[in-house]
Design an enzyme around this catalytic site. Structure first.
Site, mmCIF file in Angstrom:
data_model
loop_
_atom_site.group_PDB
_atom_site.id
_atom_site.type_symbol
_atom_site.label_atom_id
_atom_site.label_comp_id
_atom_site.label_asym_id
_atom_site.label_seq_id
_atom_site.Cartn_x
_atom_site.Cartn_y
_atom_site.Cartn_z
ATOM 1 N N TYR A 67 0.534 5.980 12.571
ATOM 2 C CA TYR A 67 2.159 5.520 11.955
ATOM 3 C C TYR A 67 3.111 6.783 11.902
ATOM 4 O O TYR A 67 3.774 5.798 11.267
ATOM 5 C CB TYR A 67 1.470 4.736 10.125
ATOM 6 C CG TYR A 67 1.223 3.729 10.366
ATOM 7 C CD1 TYR A 67 1.969 2.141 10.723
ATOM 8 C CD2 TYR A 67 -0.107 3.337 9.809
ATOM 9 C CE1 TYR A 67 0.691 0.965 10.634
ATOM 10 C CE2 TYR A 67 -0.545 1.903 9.074
ATOM 11 C CZ TYR A 67 -0.082 0.937 9.794
ATOM 12 O OH TYR A 67 -0.694 -0.280 9.924
ATOM 13 N N ASN A 108 -1.238 -6.263 3.441
ATOM 14 C CA ASN A 108 -0.663 -7.579 3.745
ATOM 15 C C ASN A 108 -1.409 -7.366 4.982
ATOM 16 O O ASN A 108 -1.440 -8.525 5.692
ATOM 17 C CB ASN A 108 1.101 -7.648 4.859
ATOM 18 C CG ASN A 108 1.129 -5.563 5.515
ATOM 19 O OD1 ASN A 108 0.329 -5.572 5.968
ATOM 20 N ND2 ASN A 108 2.308 -5.970 6.009
ATOM 21 N N HIS A 156 -2.446 -5.641 11.144
ATOM 22 C CA HIS A 156 -1.782 -5.105 12.243
ATOM 23 C C HIS A 156 -1.020 -5.611 13.100
ATOM 24 O O HIS A 156 -3.024 -7.029 13.879
ATOM 25 C CB HIS A 156 -1.355 -3.505 12.073
ATOM 26 C CG HIS A 156 -1.037 -2.963 13.298
ATOM 27 N ND1 HIS A 156 0.221 -1.974 12.704
ATOM 28 C CD2 HIS A 156 -1.256 -2.717 14.606
ATOM 29 C CE1 HIS A 156 0.506 -1.541 14.459
ATOM 30 N NE2 HIS A 156 -0.031 -2.121 14.774
HETATM 31 P P1 IDP Z 1 4.895 -4.827 10.547
HETATM 32 O O1 IDP Z 1 2.936 -4.299 10.095
HETATM 33 O O2 IDP Z 1 5.184 -5.671 10.493
HETATM 34 O O3 IDP Z 1 5.622 -3.908 11.613
HETATM 35 P P2 IDP Z 1 6.592 -2.495 9.494
HETATM 36 O O4 IDP Z 1 7.670 -2.497 9.257
HETATM 37 O O5 IDP Z 1 6.115 -1.409 10.773
HETATM 38 O O6 IDP Z 1 5.811 -3.640 9.269
HETATM 39 O O7 IDP Z 1 5.507 -1.283 8.253
HETATM 40 C C1 IDP Z 1 3.774 -1.142 8.902
HETATM 41 C C2 IDP Z 1 2.823 -0.940 7.375
HETATM 42 O O8 IDP Z 1 4.243 -0.194 6.731
HETATM 43 C C3 IDP Z 1 3.182 -2.686 7.752
HETATM 44 O O9 IDP Z 1 2.497 -3.629 7.732
HETATM 45 C C4 IDP Z 1 3.178 -2.423 6.244
HETATM 46 O O10 IDP Z 1 1.517 -2.650 5.787
HETATM 47 C C5 IDP Z 1 3.613 -1.141 5.772
HETATM 48 N N1 IDP Z 1 5.015 -0.883 4.695
HETATM 49 C C6 IDP Z 1 5.934 -1.839 5.598
HETATM 50 N N2 IDP Z 1 7.171 -1.539 4.678
HETATM 51 C C7 IDP Z 1 6.741 -1.116 3.020
HETATM 52 C C8 IDP Z 1 7.376 -1.227 1.768
HETATM 53 O O11 IDP Z 1 8.136 -1.312 1.805
HETATM 54 N N3 IDP Z 1 6.752 -0.153 1.444
HETATM 55 C C9 IDP Z 1 5.156 0.088 1.170
HETATM 56 N N4 IDP Z 1 4.783 -0.177 2.538
HETATM 57 C C10 IDP Z 1 5.208 -1.179 3.220
HETATM 58 MG MG MG Z 2 5.119 -1.930 12.678
#
Ligand code: IDP
Ligand code: MG
Length: 140
Positions: free
Chosen positions: A51, A114, A117
């Site tokens: 990440y 969530n 990934h």
């Molecule tokens: P994505 O997984 O939909 O591509 P990204 O923006 O790349 O989303 O973020 C990576 C991961 O970081 C997310 O899947 C989630 O687990 C975590 N994440 C993203 N935004 C937030 C936030 O605002 N608070 C806490 N965790 C977050």
């Molecule tokens: Mg992402």
């Protein structure tokens, strides 16, 4: 349309709730094939590297701790437009904003926890697949 490969991770919140098979079924029912798969415990170092693009974000440290909090199940998925299809099947990052019938809407617990990934571009998919799998572990 092109056959593509993408990297999928079933995250610790989902493995903890024994949802691996249910989530895989979403991919298979929507014509993505699992052509490589393994369950593993990420180290902090691996999670930080995976990440790294988010290292400046306020949630980075918490995200890393969450990703090492339990096992993950990692897949290579193959199919038509697999990168975009997988993102559609997962749904929006925030489960509260995701469309019903998507993995994150149906299983996600929070914007962080969530459940899944998926790579966000073909180039990132190639790099993320290489991060987890050797060529001989991928059987299309
Ligand atoms: P994505 O997984 O939909 O591509 P990204 O923006 O790349 O989303 O973020 C990576 C991961 O970081 C997310 O899947 C989630 O687990 C975590 N994440 C993203 N935004 C937030 C936030 O605002 N608070 C806490 N965790 C977050
Ligand atoms: Mg992402």
């Amino acid at each position: 349309m092109a056959t593509e490969r993408t990297l999928s991770i079933i995250k610790p919140d989902a493995t903890a709730r024994n949802l691996t098979g249910k989530i895989i079924a979403y991919f298979e029912q929507q014509n993505l094939r699992v052509i490589a798969q393994k369950r593993l415990q990420l180290s902090r170092r691996q999670a930080r590297e995976f990440y790294i693009v988010h290292k400046a974000r306020p949630f980075y440290d918490e995200l890393v701790e969450y990703m090492v909090s339990g096992p993950v199940s990692v897949q290579v998925l193959e199919g038509e437009n697999a990168v975009l299809r997988n993102r559609e099947i997962m749904g929006a990052t925030d489960p509260a904003k995701a469309t019903p019938g998507t993995i994150r809407k149906d299983f996600g617990e929070s914007i962080e926890r969530n459940s899944a990934h998926g790579s966000d571009s073909l180039e990132n998919a190639k790099n993320e697949i290489r991060f987890f799998f050797s060529d001989m572990e991928i059987v299309g």
